[in-house]
Design a protein around this motif. Sequence first.
Motif, PDB file in Angstrom:
ATOM      1  N   GLU A 284       0.854  -1.240  -0.157  1.00 43.69           N
ATOM      2  CA  GLU A 284      -0.066  -0.181   0.003  1.00 43.69           C
ATOM      3  C   GLU A 284       0.966   1.366  -0.162  1.00 43.69           C
ATOM      4  OE1 GLU A 284      -3.476  -0.044   2.797  1.00 43.69           O
ATOM      5  OE2 GLU A 284      -2.345  -1.881   3.370  1.00 43.69           O
ATOM      6  N   PRO A 285       0.825   2.154  -1.143  1.00 45.52           N
ATOM      7  CA  PRO A 285       1.760   3.264  -1.184  1.00 45.52           C
ATOM      8  C   PRO A 285       1.515   4.382  -0.209  1.00 45.52           C
ATOM      9  CG  PRO A 285       0.798   2.729  -3.250  1.00 45.52           C
ATOM     10  CD  PRO A 285       0.233   1.819  -2.221  1.00 45.52           C
ATOM     11  N   LEU A 286       0.213   4.284   0.235  1.00 41.16           N
ATOM     12  CA  LEU A 286      -0.236   5.300   1.098  1.00 41.16           C
ATOM     13  C   LEU A 286      -0.160   5.013   2.788  1.00 41.16           C
ATOM     14  CD1 LEU A 286      -3.453   6.830  -0.610  1.00 41.16           C
ATOM     15  CD2 LEU A 286      -1.003   7.709  -0.502  1.00 41.16           C
ATOM     16  N   ALA A 287       0.118   3.383   2.705  1.00 34.92           N
ATOM     17  CA  ALA A 287       0.437   3.343   4.208  1.00 34.92           C
ATOM     18  C   ALA A 287       1.699   3.608   4.729  1.00 34.92           C
ATOM     19  CB  ALA A 287       0.216   1.794   4.331  1.00 34.92           C
ATOM     20  N   HIS A 288       1.718   3.790   5.993  1.00 32.82           N
ATOM     21  CA  HIS A 288       3.145   3.878   6.654  1.00 32.82           C
ATOM     22  C   HIS A 288       3.725   2.757   7.121  1.00 32.82           C
ATOM     23  CE1 HIS A 288       6.117   5.390   9.510  1.00 32.82           C
ATOM     24  NE2 HIS A 288       5.480   4.677  10.519  1.00 32.82           N
ATOM     25  N   HIS A 289       4.787   2.341   6.422  1.00 37.58           N
ATOM     26  CA  HIS A 289       5.705   1.279   6.593  1.00 37.58           C
ATOM     27  C   HIS A 289       6.833   1.436   7.601  1.00 37.58           C
ATOM     28  CE1 HIS A 289       3.531   0.676   2.965  1.00 37.58           C
ATOM     29  NE2 HIS A 289       3.218  -0.585   3.056  1.00 37.58           N
ATOM     30  N   CYS A 290       7.056   0.132   8.246  1.00 38.59           N
ATOM     31  CA  CYS A 290       8.260   0.176   9.120  1.00 38.59           C
ATOM     32  C   CYS A 290       8.582  -1.333   9.006  1.00 38.59           C
ATOM     33  CB  CYS A 290       8.040   0.475  10.669  1.00 38.59           C
ATOM     34  SG  CYS A 290       9.562   0.306  11.493  1.00 38.59           S
ATOM     35  N   ILE A 291       9.107  -1.728   7.983  1.00 43.44           N
ATOM     36  CA  ILE A 291       9.566  -2.988   7.573  1.00 43.44           C
ATOM     37  C   ILE A 291      11.048  -3.417   7.770  1.00 43.44           C
ATOM     38  CG2 ILE A 291       9.242  -4.831   5.730  1.00 43.44           C
ATOM     39  CD1 ILE A 291       6.719  -3.282   4.595  1.00 43.44           C
ATOM     40  N   ARG A 292      11.362  -4.519   8.432  1.00 40.42           N
ATOM     41  CA  ARG A 292      12.474  -4.880   8.605  1.00 40.42           C
ATOM     42  C   ARG A 292      12.892  -6.069   7.661  1.00 40.42           C
ATOM     43  NH1 ARG A 292      12.795  -0.402   8.986  1.00 40.42           N
ATOM     44  NH2 ARG A 292      13.811   0.939  10.474  1.00 40.42           N
ATOM     45  N   GLY A 293      13.843  -6.494   7.051  1.00 41.58           N
ATOM     46  CA  GLY A 293      13.860  -7.905   6.451  1.00 41.58           C
ATOM     47  C   GLY A 293      14.233  -8.833   7.373  1.00 41.58           C
TER      48      GLY A 293
END
Length: 180
Positions: free
Chosen positions: A125-134
């Motif tokens: 989702e481009p409009l979501a706030h992402h905090c993703i760690r691999g």
Amino acid sequence: MSAAADRPADHTSPVPAATTPAASDESTVLFREHLFPGPTVWVVAVAIGAALGLILVPLNLTVAIVFSSVCILALLVLVHQYSPVLEVANGRFRLGRAQIGVELLGDPTPLQGEDWARTIGQGFEPLAHHCIRGWTRSGLRVEVLDPEDPITAWVASTRRPEDLALALRTAKQLKAREGR
């Protein structure tokens, strides 16, 4: 991370002082997780710092050791600082530097396996706030209900998605009781 995520997403007044015993429990931390990477990332940081010091060995061994130590320390600090904190406390959900009041969030959805992979892949989702760690293989998605906020949802990596979802639900219930 979007620029909007750096500012508080809550457009309401600050959290009022606790007046009931149930509301005073809200000041405790319901969930806290520091998303540190696995041992491999720490070892790689030390190896890169040591390798940078090796470049200076032909010039001066003492300088090379000092430079290597400084590089190792700097890389370890960077790895630590790059590891965000997820926290649910005081009626707020904090994700790294961003935070939002739990009353502005929908029902959290814990995601693991293929659901998590789809959310951060094809279903991005481009409009979501992402905090993703691999280095995590699970996460959580929670919709933002605030109509004035351009962010549609928060998507976060976590090793304990069920615990985070429970903490968000509990914080919302405590906030609702406080509002009565």
